[in-house]
Motif scaffolding. Structure first.
Motif, PDB file in Angstrom:
ATOM      1  N   GLU A  38       0.835  -1.201   0.000  1.00  0.00           N
ATOM      2  CA  GLU A  38       0.000   0.000   0.000  1.00  0.00           C
ATOM      3  C   GLU A  38       0.873   1.256   0.000  1.00  0.00           C
ATOM      4  O   GLU A  38       1.803   1.400   0.794  1.00  0.00           O
ATOM      5  N   GLY A  39       0.579   2.187  -0.933  1.00  0.00           N
ATOM      6  CA  GLY A  39       1.268   3.478  -0.968  1.00  0.00           C
ATOM      7  C   GLY A  39       2.698   3.418  -1.440  1.00  0.00           C
ATOM      8  O   GLY A  39       3.470   4.346  -1.171  1.00  0.00           O
ATOM      9  N   ALA A  40       3.096   2.361  -2.138  1.00  0.00           N
ATOM     10  CA  ALA A  40       4.484   2.239  -2.615  1.00  0.00           C
ATOM     11  C   ALA A  40       4.464   1.979  -4.114  1.00  0.00           C
ATOM     12  O   ALA A  40       4.773   0.878  -4.570  1.00  0.00           O
ATOM     13  N   LYS A  41       4.089   3.021  -4.891  1.00  0.00           N
ATOM     14  CA  LYS A  41       3.914   2.839  -6.334  1.00  0.00           C
ATOM     15  C   LYS A  41       4.878   3.690  -7.172  1.00  0.00           C
ATOM     16  O   LYS A  41       5.456   3.198  -8.134  1.00  0.00           O
ATOM     17  N   VAL A  42       5.034   4.966  -6.815  1.00  0.00           N
ATOM     18  CA  VAL A  42       5.857   5.880  -7.617  1.00  0.00           C
ATOM     19  C   VAL A  42       6.765   6.676  -6.681  1.00  0.00           C
ATOM     20  O   VAL A  42       6.303   7.213  -5.662  1.00  0.00           O
ATOM     21  N   TYR A  43       8.058   6.748  -7.066  1.00  0.00           N
ATOM     22  CA  TYR A  43       9.033   7.493  -6.271  1.00  0.00           C
ATOM     23  C   TYR A  43       9.801   8.456  -7.184  1.00  0.00           C
ATOM     24  O   TYR A  43      10.063   8.160  -8.357  1.00  0.00           O
ATOM     25  N   GLN A  44      10.170   9.581  -6.601  1.00  0.00           N
ATOM     26  CA  GLN A  44      10.913  10.610  -7.339  1.00  0.00           C
ATOM     27  C   GLN A  44      12.204  10.925  -6.596  1.00  0.00           C
ATOM     28  O   GLN A  44      12.225  10.994  -5.365  1.00  0.00           O
ATOM     29  N   SER A  45      13.299  11.105  -7.365  1.00  0.00           N
ATOM     30  CA  SER A  45      14.587  11.486  -6.782  1.00  0.00           C
ATOM     31  C   SER A  45      15.081  12.759  -7.452  1.00  0.00           C
ATOM     32  O   SER A  45      14.996  12.905  -8.673  1.00  0.00           O
ATOM     33  N   GLU A  46      15.590  13.686  -6.648  1.00  0.00           N
ATOM     34  CA  GLU A  46      16.213  14.907  -7.157  1.00  0.00           C
ATOM     35  C   GLU A  46      17.729  14.819  -7.088  1.00  0.00           C
ATOM     36  O   GLU A  46      18.428  15.768  -7.433  1.00  0.00           O
ATOM     37  N   THR A  47      18.238  13.661  -6.637  1.00  0.00           N
ATOM     38  CA  THR A  47      19.678  13.519  -6.384  1.00  0.00           C
ATOM     39  C   THR A  47      20.282  12.344  -7.140  1.00  0.00           C
ATOM     40  O   THR A  47      21.249  11.740  -6.680  1.00  0.00           O
ATOM     41  N   GLY A  48      19.713  11.999  -8.273  1.00  0.00           N
ATOM     42  CA  GLY A  48      20.270  10.905  -9.055  1.00  0.00           C
ATOM     43  C   GLY A  48      20.144   9.554  -8.389  1.00  0.00           C
ATOM     44  O   GLY A  48      20.959   8.659  -8.639  1.00  0.00           O
ATOM     45  N   GLY A  49      19.136   9.383  -7.523  1.00  0.00           N
ATOM     46  CA  GLY A  49      18.907   8.097  -6.875  1.00  0.00           C
ATOM     47  C   GLY A  49      19.515   7.960  -5.503  1.00  0.00           C
ATOM     48  O   GLY A  49      19.399   6.898  -4.881  1.00  0.00           O
ATOM     49  N   GLN A  50      20.162   9.007  -4.983  1.00  0.00           N
ATOM     50  CA  GLN A  50      20.742   8.920  -3.644  1.00  0.00           C
ATOM     51  C   GLN A  50      19.674   8.990  -2.560  1.00  0.00           C
ATOM     52  O   GLN A  50      19.832   8.425  -1.480  1.00  0.00           O
ATOM     53  N   SER A  51      18.593   9.696  -2.837  1.00  0.00           N
ATOM     54  CA  SER A  51      17.476   9.778  -1.890  1.00  0.00           C
ATOM     55  C   SER A  51      16.182   9.833  -2.698  1.00  0.00           C
ATOM     56  O   SER A  51      16.188  10.207  -3.881  1.00  0.00           O
ATOM     57  N   TRP A  52      15.061   9.469  -2.036  1.00  0.00           N
ATOM     58  CA  TRP A  52      13.804   9.316  -2.765  1.00  0.00           C
ATOM     59  C   TRP A  52      12.657   9.978  -2.016  1.00  0.00           C
ATOM     60  O   TRP A  52      12.658  10.069  -0.789  1.00  0.00           O
ATOM     61  N   ILE A  53      11.667  10.433  -2.808  1.00  0.00           N
ATOM     62  CA  ILE A  53      10.432  10.999  -2.270  1.00  0.00           C
ATOM     63  C   ILE A  53       9.275  10.157  -2.794  1.00  0.00           C
ATOM     64  O   ILE A  53       9.162   9.925  -4.006  1.00  0.00           O
ATOM     65  N   ASN A  54       8.430   9.689  -1.904  1.00  0.00           N
ATOM     66  CA  ASN A  54       7.266   8.899  -2.301  1.00  0.00           C
ATOM     67  C   ASN A  54       6.169   9.840  -2.788  1.00  0.00           C
ATOM     68  O   ASN A  54       5.680  10.684  -2.044  1.00  0.00           O
ATOM     69  N   ILE A  55       5.805   9.722  -4.075  1.00  0.00           N
ATOM     70  CA  ILE A  55       4.746  10.566  -4.628  1.00  0.00           C
ATOM     71  C   ILE A  55       3.548   9.708  -5.040  1.00  0.00           C
ATOM     72  O   ILE A  55       2.787  10.074  -5.940  1.00  0.00           O
ATOM     73  N   SER A  56       3.371   8.578  -4.366  1.00  0.00           N
ATOM     74  CA  SER A  56       2.282   7.665  -4.722  1.00  0.00           C
ATOM     75  C   SER A  56       0.911   8.256  -4.423  1.00  0.00           C
ATOM     76  O   SER A  56      -0.078   7.940  -5.109  1.00  0.00           O
ATOM     77  N   GLY A  57       0.837   9.101  -3.411  1.00  0.00           N
ATOM     78  CA  GLY A  57      -0.437   9.724  -3.087  1.00  0.00           C
ATOM     79  C   GLY A  57      -1.517   8.702  -2.799  1.00  0.00           C
ATOM     80  O   GLY A  57      -1.314   7.743  -2.046  1.00  0.00           O
ATOM     81  N   THR A  58      -2.669   8.876  -3.444  1.00  0.00           N
ATOM     82  CA  THR A  58      -3.816   7.986  -3.203  1.00  0.00           C
ATOM     83  C   THR A  58      -4.022   7.000  -4.350  1.00  0.00           C
ATOM     84  O   THR A  58      -5.149   6.557  -4.604  1.00  0.00           O
ATOM     85  N   LEU A  59      -2.938   6.656  -5.051  1.00  0.00           N
ATOM     86  CA  LEU A  59      -3.056   5.651  -6.110  1.00  0.00           C
ATOM     87  C   LEU A  59      -3.599   4.343  -5.533  1.00  0.00           C
ATOM     88  O   LEU A  59      -3.302   3.979  -4.384  1.00  0.00           O
ATOM     89  N   PRO A  60      -4.368   3.618  -6.332  1.00  0.00           N
ATOM     90  CA  PRO A  60      -4.912   2.340  -5.827  1.00  0.00           C
ATOM     91  C   PRO A  60      -3.799   1.318  -5.594  1.00  0.00           C
ATOM     92  O   PRO A  60      -2.723   1.403  -6.190  1.00  0.00           O
ATOM     93  N   ASN A  61      -4.072   0.338  -4.749  1.00  0.00           N
ATOM     94  CA  ASN A  61      -3.069  -0.665  -4.397  1.00  0.00           C
ATOM     95  C   ASN A  61      -3.038  -1.770  -5.449  1.00  0.00           C
ATOM     96  O   ASN A  61      -3.415  -2.921  -5.207  1.00  0.00           O
ATOM     97  N   ILE A  62      -2.576  -1.378  -6.632  1.00  0.00           N
ATOM     98  CA  ILE A  62      -2.336  -2.309  -7.732  1.00  0.00           C
ATOM     99  C   ILE A  62      -0.963  -1.977  -8.303  1.00  0.00           C
ATOM    100  O   ILE A  62      -0.356  -0.963  -7.951  1.00  0.00           O
ATOM    101  N   SER A  63      -0.465  -2.814  -9.191  1.00  0.00           N
ATOM    102  CA  SER A  63       0.894  -2.619  -9.704  1.00  0.00           C
ATOM    103  C   SER A  63       0.974  -1.419 -10.642  1.00  0.00           C
ATOM    104  O   SER A  63       0.098  -1.211 -11.499  1.00  0.00           O
ATOM    105  N   ALA A  64       2.043  -0.633 -10.474  1.00  0.00           N
ATOM    106  CA  ALA A  64       2.397   0.414 -11.433  1.00  0.00           C
ATOM    107  C   ALA A  64       3.371  -0.199 -12.429  1.00  0.00           C
ATOM    108  O   ALA A  64       4.391  -0.778 -12.040  1.00  0.00           O
ATOM    109  N   LEU A  65       3.070  -0.072 -13.728  1.00  0.00           N
ATOM    110  CA  LEU A  65       3.807  -0.834 -14.732  1.00  0.00           C
ATOM    111  C   LEU A  65       4.596   0.025 -15.723  1.00  0.00           C
ATOM    112  O   LEU A  65       5.598  -0.432 -16.274  1.00  0.00           O
ATOM    113  N   SER A  66       4.154   1.236 -15.991  1.00  0.00           N
ATOM    114  CA  SER A  66       4.823   2.066 -17.004  1.00  0.00           C
ATOM    115  C   SER A  66       4.663   3.542 -16.640  1.00  0.00           C
ATOM    116  O   SER A  66       3.712   3.921 -15.940  1.00  0.00           O
ATOM    117  N   ILE A  67       5.589   4.365 -17.130  1.00  0.00           N
ATOM    118  CA  ILE A  67       5.562   5.793 -16.816  1.00  0.00           C
ATOM    119  C   ILE A  67       6.236   6.553 -17.949  1.00  0.00           C
ATOM    120  O   ILE A  67       7.160   6.039 -18.601  1.00  0.00           O
TER     121      ILE A  67
END
Length: 460
Positions: A38-67
């Protein structure tokens, strides 16, 4: 490429299905994850992958497949999931559903057709679909600029101030055939005249333009003035081979000693030198002279100061006047020849008909010299002085029917304030009119019948 790799920590333990990067900033990365955390679908990094921000918000609890990232927008992102497509951009707090009309199947791949304004999605077993892109309000860049000073002297720098919004690239046209891509450039114009300046500001493939016609005015310097004895004494054939003698002079306004006239007895090279009152060499020029009268080009820049000495190094063999000198020689009392190093009041050495260029293009920039302050310092009262906040100027000794002009200059002769006062003999001024945090200024009060000056001292 690809010969070596480095790892970065991935948030959560679910499988990464796809990774994309900002086409303009490779340090900005987005990843999508499959699985049912739950709540682990999309993440954003401003540091080339050294740290991450969870931007999943209220997305449903199903698989995220493409972006996919939409260029030319405020971080517009489309997300394909087990069921449907979702969208968000930098102005949104959460994702919105964008999958109306799609079958309930996995969205395996996404592609943007910029020419047609469409997004296409490839589904698992149900074919290919397309729809219009999310409507984006196009923001037209607003090009705007000003100049710190619009009217300057030839050779002065014009400082432009970029006030544009919604743009990230800029093209300046200064009106003299010169261009610049700098954000807030400065420019020196080569000729006097009025110049039209334009700025094109571009962002997200849209552009805005501002053109200011005849915006910058470049004025030539005031004509040079001539100071000193015009010619040598025609009845005298005296000359010296002594280089210890020279002329003493004061400079009250930034100037250029363009040239002097000399009369030589022996042709050849001479080195002309200017020393300050501390004996430091500040300017020099070696000139080849012929016998007789010579106009010697010098081009010596002279900052305000007293007791300068102009002399010739080595054997002079130059004519001089043995008597008849009338010191001081002055023009507007801005540069004055006050004597000679032999301390002989009747002699005039070597250098005739000084050609002096004052570094200004306006008579209003020429202050009276500081000597007047000693004569009538009590005619101007400044309180408080030193100045740290607003201050009051009180004028004495002017007739009630006189129009009094007030001007304030820096020690370099730059005009920073002027005003005309009729009858009222007191004015309160803000500290902000004096640009330096701490320094000394000259206040001049003048009328057709009187002219006085007084120093203003500013402190932090």
């Amino acid at each position: 490429g690809g010969e070596s790799w480095s790892t970065f920590n991935s948030p959560e333990n679910e499988t990464i299905e796809e990774i994309i990067a900002d086409p303009y900033n490779p340090e900005r990365i987005w990843i999508v994850k499959s699985g049912f955390t739950e709540g682990a679908k999309v993440y954003q990094s401003e540091t080339g992958g050294q740290s991450w921000i969870n931007i999943s918000g209220t997305l449903p609890n199903i698989s995220a497949l493409s972006i996919i990232y939409q260029e030319g927008t405020n971080d517009g992102i489309y997300l394909g999931m087990t069921y449907g497509v979702y969208y968000r951009n930098g102005t949104m707090d959460d994702w919105i559903y964008f999958g109306q009309g799609l079958p309930n199947t996995e969205i395996r791949d996404l592609d943007i057709q910029y020419n047609s304004g469409k997004i296409r999605c490839a589904t698992y077993g149900r074919g290919l679909f397309e729809a219009d892109l999310y409507p984006i309000d196009e923001i037209q860049p607003d090009a705007s600029f000003s100049a710190a000073l619009k009217t300057v002297c030839l050779g002065d720098t014009v400082f432009f101030i970029n006030e544009s919004t919604g743009a990230d690239t800029f093209l300046w046209n200064f009106g003299d055939g010169t261009l610049s891509n700098n954000y807030s450039p400065d420019h020196i114009y080569p000729e006097p005249g009025r110049y039209t300046v334009s700025l094109t500001a571009t962002g997200d493939q849209l552009s805005g333009n501002m053109t200011r016609h005849s915006y910058i005015e470049i004025n030539p310097y005031l004509p040079p003035v001539n100071i000193g004895e015009k010619d040598r004494d025609k009845g005298s054939v005296l000359y010296l081979n002594d280089d210890s003698f020279g002329m003493i002079f004061n400079v009250h306004f930034p100037s250029i000693l363009l040239s002097v006239k000399v009369y030589t007895f022996v042709k050849g090279n001479r080195r002309f030198e200017v020393y300050d009152k501390n004996g430091t060499l500040v300017s020099k020029a070696t000139v080849n002279l012929h016998s007789g009268e010579n106009r010697v080009p010098l081009g010596f820049y002279l900052s305000p100061g007293t007791d300068y000495v102009l002399r010739v190094s080595g054997f002079a063999y130059l004519f001089y006047n043995s008597d008849g000198a009338r010191y001081p020689y002055a023009k507007n009392d801005l540069l004055s020849i006050t004597g000679n190093t032999a301390f002989s009041r009747e002699k005039y050495y070597y250098f005739y008909d000084w050609e002096v260029q004052y570094m200004t293009c306006s008579d209003e920039s020429l202050p009276v010299t500081g000597e007047a302050e000693n004569v009538a310092a009590d005619r101007i009262i400044i309180a408080p002085n030193p100045v740290w906040d607003q201050f009051t100027v009180t004028l004495m000794g002017f007739g009630l029917d006189e129009m009094v002009n007030i001007r304030i200059f820096t020690l370099e002769g730059i005009l920073v304030y002027k005003a005309a006062i009729n009858q009222e003999r007191k004015i309160t001024l803000p500290r902000s009119i004096l640009p330096e945090a701490a320094g000394i200024y000259i206040l001049e009060a003048g009328s057709p019948g009187n002219r006085y000056t007084k120093s203003i001292v500013t402190v932090n």
